[in-house]
Design a protein around this motif. Structure first.
Motif, PDB file in Angstrom:
ATOM      1  N   VAL A   1      21.383  44.714 -34.540  1.00  0.00           N
ATOM      2  CA  VAL A   1      20.011  44.301 -34.228  1.00  0.00           C
ATOM      3  C   VAL A   1      19.744  44.442 -32.729  1.00  0.00           C
ATOM      4  N   PHE A   2      20.750  44.078 -31.920  1.00  0.00           N
ATOM      5  CA  PHE A   2      20.566  44.185 -30.474  1.00  0.00           C
ATOM      6  C   PHE A   2      20.518  45.635 -30.018  1.00  0.00           C
ATOM      7  N   ILE A   3      21.289  46.498 -30.682  1.00  0.00           N
ATOM      8  CA  ILE A   3      21.225  47.924 -30.342  1.00  0.00           C
ATOM      9  C   ILE A   3      19.813  48.449 -30.630  1.00  0.00           C
ATOM     10  N   MET A   4      19.284  48.112 -31.788  1.00  0.00           N
ATOM     11  CA  MET A   4      17.938  48.588 -32.134  1.00  0.00           C
ATOM     12  C   MET A   4      16.882  47.982 -31.211  1.00  0.00           C
ATOM     13  N   ALA A   5      17.109  46.740 -30.777  1.00  0.00           N
ATOM     14  CA  ALA A   5      16.170  46.110 -29.839  1.00  0.00           C
ATOM     15  C   ALA A   5      16.159  46.869 -28.518  1.00  0.00           C
ATOM     16  N   GLY A   6      17.345  47.286 -28.059  1.00  0.00           N
ATOM     17  CA  GLY A   6      17.427  48.068 -26.826  1.00  0.00           C
ATOM     18  C   GLY A   6      16.710  49.391 -26.968  1.00  0.00           C
ATOM     19  N   LEU A   7      16.902  50.013 -28.122  1.00  0.00           N
ATOM     20  CA  LEU A   7      16.237  51.287 -28.392  1.00  0.00           C
ATOM     21  C   LEU A   7      14.705  51.129 -28.360  1.00  0.00           C
ATOM     22  N   LEU A   8      14.233  50.062 -28.994  1.00  0.00           N
ATOM     23  CA  LEU A   8      12.793  49.788 -28.991  1.00  0.00           C
ATOM     24  C   LEU A   8      12.283  49.505 -27.579  1.00  0.00           C
ATOM     25  N   MET A   9      13.092  48.770 -26.823  1.00  0.00           N
ATOM     26  CA  MET A   9      12.732  48.459 -25.437  1.00  0.00           C
ATOM     27  C   MET A   9      12.497  49.745 -24.646  1.00  0.00           C
ATOM     28  N   GLN A  10      13.407  50.713 -24.845  1.00  0.00           N
ATOM     29  CA  GLN A  10      13.259  51.973 -24.115  1.00  0.00           C
ATOM     30  C   GLN A  10      12.013  52.732 -24.573  1.00  0.00           C
ATOM     31  N   ILE A  11      11.713  52.679 -25.874  1.00  0.00           N
ATOM     32  CA  ILE A  11      10.487  53.316 -26.365  1.00  0.00           C
ATOM     33  C   ILE A  11       9.267  52.690 -25.687  1.00  0.00           C
ATOM     34  N   LEU A  12       9.283  51.356 -25.579  1.00  0.00           N
ATOM     35  CA  LEU A  12       8.172  50.660 -24.921  1.00  0.00           C
ATOM     36  C   LEU A  12       8.057  51.076 -23.455  1.00  0.00           C
ATOM     37  N   LEU A  13       9.211  51.134 -22.772  1.00  0.00           N
ATOM     38  CA  LEU A  13       9.200  51.501 -21.352  1.00  0.00           C
ATOM     39  C   LEU A  13       8.610  52.897 -21.167  1.00  0.00           C
ATOM     40  N   GLU A  14       8.887  53.778 -22.116  1.00  0.00           N
ATOM     41  CA  GLU A  14       8.422  55.159 -21.950  1.00  0.00           C
ATOM     42  C   GLU A  14       6.930  55.322 -22.198  1.00  0.00           C
ATOM     43  N   PHE A  15       6.303  54.306 -22.796  1.00  0.00           N
ATOM     44  CA  PHE A  15       4.846  54.357 -22.875  1.00  0.00           C
ATOM     45  C   PHE A  15       4.246  54.339 -21.475  1.00  0.00           C
ATOM     46  N   SER A  16       4.893  53.578 -20.584  1.00  0.00           N
ATOM     47  CA  SER A  16       4.331  53.495 -19.236  1.00  0.00           C
ATOM     48  C   SER A  16       4.953  54.474 -18.250  1.00  0.00           C
ATOM     49  N   SER A  17       6.209  54.866 -18.485  1.00  0.00           N
ATOM     50  CA  SER A  17       6.822  55.813 -17.543  1.00  0.00           C
ATOM     51  C   SER A  17       6.564  57.253 -17.960  1.00  0.00           C
ATOM     52  N   LYS A  18       6.076  57.466 -19.177  1.00  0.00           N
ATOM     53  CA  LYS A  18       5.841  58.814 -19.728  1.00  0.00           C
ATOM     54  C   LYS A  18       7.109  59.661 -19.722  1.00  0.00           C
ATOM     55  N   GLY A  19       8.252  59.007 -19.832  1.00  0.00           N
ATOM     56  CA  GLY A  19       9.490  59.761 -19.995  1.00  0.00           C
ATOM     57  C   GLY A  19      10.253  60.064 -18.715  1.00  0.00           C
ATOM     58  N   ALA A  20       9.891  59.380 -17.621  1.00  0.00           N
ATOM     59  CA  ALA A  20      10.582  59.666 -16.361  1.00  0.00           C
ATOM     60  C   ALA A  20      12.074  59.351 -16.427  1.00  0.00           C
ATOM     61  N   GLU A  21      12.455  58.390 -17.279  1.00  0.00           N
ATOM     62  CA  GLU A  21      13.882  58.050 -17.376  1.00  0.00           C
ATOM     63  C   GLU A  21      14.696  59.189 -17.972  1.00  0.00           C
ATOM     64  N   HIS A  22      14.051  60.049 -18.756  1.00  0.00           N
ATOM     65  CA  HIS A  22      14.833  61.164 -19.297  1.00  0.00           C
ATOM     66  C   HIS A  22      14.399  62.502 -18.709  1.00  0.00           C
TER      67      HIS A  22
END
Ligand SMILES: [Zn+2]
Ligand SMILES: [Zn+2]
Length: 222
Positions: A62-83
């Motif tokens: 559950v925590f792994i999936m939460a982290g994954l979701l967190m990154q999806i949320l972050l990319e809404f605002s960063s538009k993918g700068a982390e990758h």
């Protein structure tokens, strides 16, 4: 100590490469990005993920999936700068939203690094091309150099701050494995996205495939 120094050095290397060579974001940087994605993913799969499951605390998945979701949320605002790509329009003002999401990502990925050396290498290698791409974007924007330096400087401190907080606040030890699982989720999303996007048109590219295999092999032996 390495977890404090290496991430700062990685961002410094990225910024210096941009200042000295003024590269266009071309194929060689894309290759570096592919290598970093393969390397990061491999350090997670080979060592970090098994460790997280080994400790078998409650609800690891559950925590792994939460982290994954967190990154999806972050990319809404960063538009993918982390990758590794920046879609923002030329910023004149300080790109605050991009800044906050990048810094949040960097802070989170710092947490497990003091105790997981191979993951530290994975994160450090992943930071170099990201720092190159973000620095190049900022330098090509209309922002003043002082704002750019401020952006990059604070960004470079976030991962070490994450690592530092984890070592200082002993209360967090109780949740060690949950935190690690959450970071696994964040990094799984980032590294797989790098790999997916590196073969966007599904065209065979021998050098990209070669560098991805190299990343996997090196991570295996580290
Ligand atoms: Zn993307
Ligand atoms: Zn990252």
């Amino acid at each position: 100590m390495l977890a404090i120094l290496l991430p700062i050095i990685a961002v410094g290397i990225g910024l210096s490469i941009v200042l000295i060579f003024k590269p266009v974001i071309n194929n060689s940087i894309k290759l570096l990005l592919s290598f970093s994605g393969a390397f990061l993913l491999s350090t997670i799969i080979f060592e970090f993920l098994p460790k997280v499951y080994d400790e078998a605390s409650h609800n690891v998945g559950v925590f792994i999936m939460a982290g994954l979701l967190m990154q999806i949320l972050l990319e809404f605002s960063s538009k993918g700068a982390e990758h590794g790509h920046v879609h923002h329009k030329d910023a004149e003002k300080f790109p605050l939203v991009l800044f906050i999401s990048l810094c949040t990502h960097a802070l989170i990925e710092g947490f497990p690094l003091e105790e997981n050396v191979s993951l530290l290498y994975g994160v450090v290698i992943h930071k170099i091309p990201i720092a190159i791409i973000i620095s190049a974007f900022l330098i090509n924007s209309k922002m003043s150099l002082s704002k750019i330096i401020l952006f990059i400087f604070i960004f470079s401190l976030m991962t070490p701050i994450g690592a530092f907080i984890k070592t200082q606040i002993t209360f967090l030890d109780t949740y060690n494995n949950h935190i690690n699982a959450f970071v696994v989720g964040v990094l799984l999303h980032v590294s797989t996205t790098i790999l997916f996007e590196s073969s966007k048109n599904h065209q065979f590219n021998a050098s990209k495939l070669g560098i991805i295999i190299l990343g996997i092999v090196i991570a295996y032996f580290i």
